[in-house]
Design a protein around this motif. Structure first.
Motif, PDB file in Angstrom:
ATOM      1  N   VAL A   5       0.910  -1.378   0.279  1.00 57.33           N
ATOM      2  CA  VAL A   5      -0.009  -0.108  -0.106  1.00 57.33           C
ATOM      3  C   VAL A   5       0.650   0.618   0.196  1.00 57.33           C
ATOM      4  O   VAL A   5       1.908   1.743   0.926  1.00 57.33           O
ATOM      5  CB  VAL A   5      -0.408   0.348   0.695  1.00 57.33           C
ATOM      6  N   GLY A   6       0.921   1.667  -0.870  1.00 56.82           N
ATOM      7  CA  GLY A   6       1.533   3.282  -1.071  1.00 56.82           C
ATOM      8  C   GLY A   6       2.524   3.298  -2.432  1.00 56.82           C
ATOM      9  O   GLY A   6       2.545   4.567  -2.834  1.00 56.82           O
ATOM     10  N   ASP A   7       2.372   1.947  -2.729  1.00 58.19           N
ATOM     11  CA  ASP A   7       3.633   2.336  -3.913  1.00 58.19           C
ATOM     12  C   ASP A   7       2.456   2.340  -5.300  1.00 58.19           C
ATOM     13  O   ASP A   7       1.847   2.303  -4.890  1.00 58.19           O
ATOM     14  CB  ASP A   7       3.869   0.806  -3.565  1.00 58.19           C
ATOM     15  N   LYS A   8       3.496   3.042  -6.200  1.00 58.98           N
ATOM     16  CA  LYS A   8       3.087   3.626  -7.149  1.00 58.98           C
ATOM     17  C   LYS A   8       2.874   1.994  -8.413  1.00 58.98           C
ATOM     18  O   LYS A   8       4.049   1.303  -7.667  1.00 58.98           O
ATOM     19  CB  LYS A   8       3.752   4.295  -8.124  1.00 58.98           C
ATOM     20  N   VAL A   9       2.199   1.847  -9.333  1.00 58.85           N
ATOM     21  CA  VAL A   9       2.225   0.314  -9.968  1.00 58.85           C
ATOM     22  C   VAL A   9       3.414   0.947 -10.822  1.00 58.85           C
ATOM     23  O   VAL A   9       3.097   1.995 -11.471  1.00 58.85           O
ATOM     24  CB  VAL A   9       1.024   0.034 -11.174  1.00 58.85           C
ATOM     25  N   PRO A  10       3.788  -0.152 -11.380  1.00 57.87           N
ATOM     26  CA  PRO A  10       5.010   0.091 -12.249  1.00 57.87           C
ATOM     27  C   PRO A  10       4.110   0.126 -13.726  1.00 57.87           C
ATOM     28  O   PRO A  10       2.909  -0.525 -14.004  1.00 57.87           O
ATOM     29  CB  PRO A  10       5.827  -1.191 -12.278  1.00 57.87           C
ATOM     30  N   VAL A  11       5.117   0.717 -14.710  1.00 61.97           N
ATOM     31  CA  VAL A  11       4.567   1.147 -16.023  1.00 61.97           C
ATOM     32  C   VAL A  11       4.478  -0.943 -16.635  1.00 61.97           C
ATOM     33  O   VAL A  11       5.988  -2.058 -16.588  1.00 61.97           O
ATOM     34  CB  VAL A  11       4.958   1.549 -17.018  1.00 61.97           C
ATOM     35  N   PHE A  12       3.543  -1.206 -17.546  1.00 58.94           N
ATOM     36  CA  PHE A  12       4.074  -2.483 -17.980  1.00 58.94           C
ATOM     37  C   PHE A  12       2.926  -2.781 -19.127  1.00 58.94           C
ATOM     38  O   PHE A  12       1.633  -1.948 -19.707  1.00 58.94           O
ATOM     39  CB  PHE A  12       3.304  -3.728 -16.913  1.00 58.94           C
ATOM     40  N   SER A  13       3.574  -4.129 -20.080  1.00 58.84           N
ATOM     41  CA  SER A  13       1.880  -3.846 -21.155  1.00 58.84           C
ATOM     42  C   SER A  13       2.516  -5.535 -21.174  1.00 58.84           C
ATOM     43  O   SER A  13       3.064  -6.117 -20.995  1.00 58.84           O
ATOM     44  CB  SER A  13       3.374  -3.248 -22.571  1.00 58.84           C
ATOM     45  N   ALA A  14       1.693  -6.554 -21.735  1.00 61.62           N
ATOM     46  CA  ALA A  14       1.257  -7.696 -22.153  1.00 61.62           C
ATOM     47  C   ALA A  14       0.403  -7.636 -23.547  1.00 61.62           C
ATOM     48  O   ALA A  14      -0.697  -6.945 -23.707  1.00 61.62           O
ATOM     49  CB  ALA A  14       0.790  -7.907 -21.133  1.00 61.62           C
ATOM     50  N   LYS A  15      -0.079  -8.785 -23.817  1.00 58.08           N
ATOM     51  CA  LYS A  15      -0.867  -9.181 -24.788  1.00 58.08           C
ATOM     52  C   LYS A  15      -2.567  -9.262 -24.491  1.00 58.08           C
ATOM     53  O   LYS A  15      -2.636 -10.261 -23.152  1.00 58.08           O
ATOM     54  CB  LYS A  15      -0.367 -10.411 -25.633  1.00 58.08           C
ATOM     55  N   ASP A  16      -3.084  -9.235 -24.590  1.00 60.46           N
ATOM     56  CA  ASP A  16      -4.607  -9.302 -24.665  1.00 60.46           C
ATOM     57  C   ASP A  16      -5.508 -10.363 -24.942  1.00 60.46           C
ATOM     58  O   ASP A  16      -4.475 -11.556 -25.566  1.00 60.46           O
ATOM     59  CB  ASP A  16      -5.949  -7.791 -24.763  1.00 60.46           C
ATOM     60  N   VAL A  17      -6.998 -10.949 -24.318  1.00 53.46           N
ATOM     61  CA  VAL A  17      -6.648 -12.394 -25.685  1.00 53.46           C
ATOM     62  C   VAL A  17      -7.177 -12.016 -26.859  1.00 53.46           C
ATOM     63  O   VAL A  17      -6.951 -12.872 -27.575  1.00 53.46           O
ATOM     64  CB  VAL A  17      -8.264 -12.254 -25.084  1.00 53.46           C
ATOM     65  N   ARG A  18      -6.915 -10.954 -26.914  1.00 55.74           N
ATOM     66  CA  ARG A  18      -7.542 -10.751 -28.860  1.00 55.74           C
ATOM     67  C   ARG A  18      -5.475 -10.581 -29.528  1.00 55.74           C
ATOM     68  O   ARG A  18      -4.954 -10.660 -30.718  1.00 55.74           O
ATOM     69  CB  ARG A  18      -7.814  -9.486 -29.244  1.00 55.74           C
TER      70      ARG A  18
END
Length: 152
Positions: A5-18
């Motif tokens: 709690v209090g941490d910033k979420v890291p930037v990420f990328s990934a493939k979705d279902v399509r």
């Protein structure tokens, strides 16, 4: 070390279902987001958890929140899982476990299965809740309570 709690979420990328590339900054930092990590598509607890998020998805949407499910299964597995269970939310493939590692999630059961962890992130991209439990249904209840609290 797992995000707290209090941490910033890291930037990420990934493939979705399509097979499209999802960029985290397209949603995170714009609205509340529930990000849940689960071990495997089409297993009993994971299916119950996904269907629980599906059944409560409109409640999350009504609060202006998005739901993202992430596992190390491939895009094809996610597509079949999503179609079979009519999952309306975002499912992302983390085959190389890069996202899991960015969030600091370790494997359990001698490294065979991934942990089941849910993060609730506020509209500024800051973690407001971390919930770690093998019981999938509890994740939906806890996440919805937290999103309601954040959107009061």
């Amino acid at each position: 070390m797992i995000l707290k709690v209090g941490d910033k979420v890291p930037v990420f990328s990934a493939k979705d279902v399509r097979g499209n590339v999802f960029e985290s900054q397209s949603i995170i930092g714009e609205k509340p987001v529930v990000i849940y990590f689960y071990p495997k598509d089409d297993t009993a607890i994971c299916t119950a958890q996904a269907c629980g998020f599906r059944d409560s998805y409109q409640d999350f949407q009504d609060l202006g929140a998005e739901v993202i499910g992430i596992s190390s299964d491939g895009q094809q597995s996610h597509q079949e899982f999503s179609t079979k269970h009519n999952l309306p939310f975002i499912l992302l493939s983390d085959e190389d476990q890069k996202i899991k590692n960015q969030f600091g999630i370790s494997s359990r059961f001698f490294g065979i299965l991934s942990a089941r962890v849910t993060f609730v992130v506020d509209k500024d991209g800051v973690v407001q809740m971390v919930f770690n439990s093998i019981f999938g249904k509890n994740h939906i209840i806890k996440a919805l309570e937290k999103v309601k609290e954040l959107t009061k």
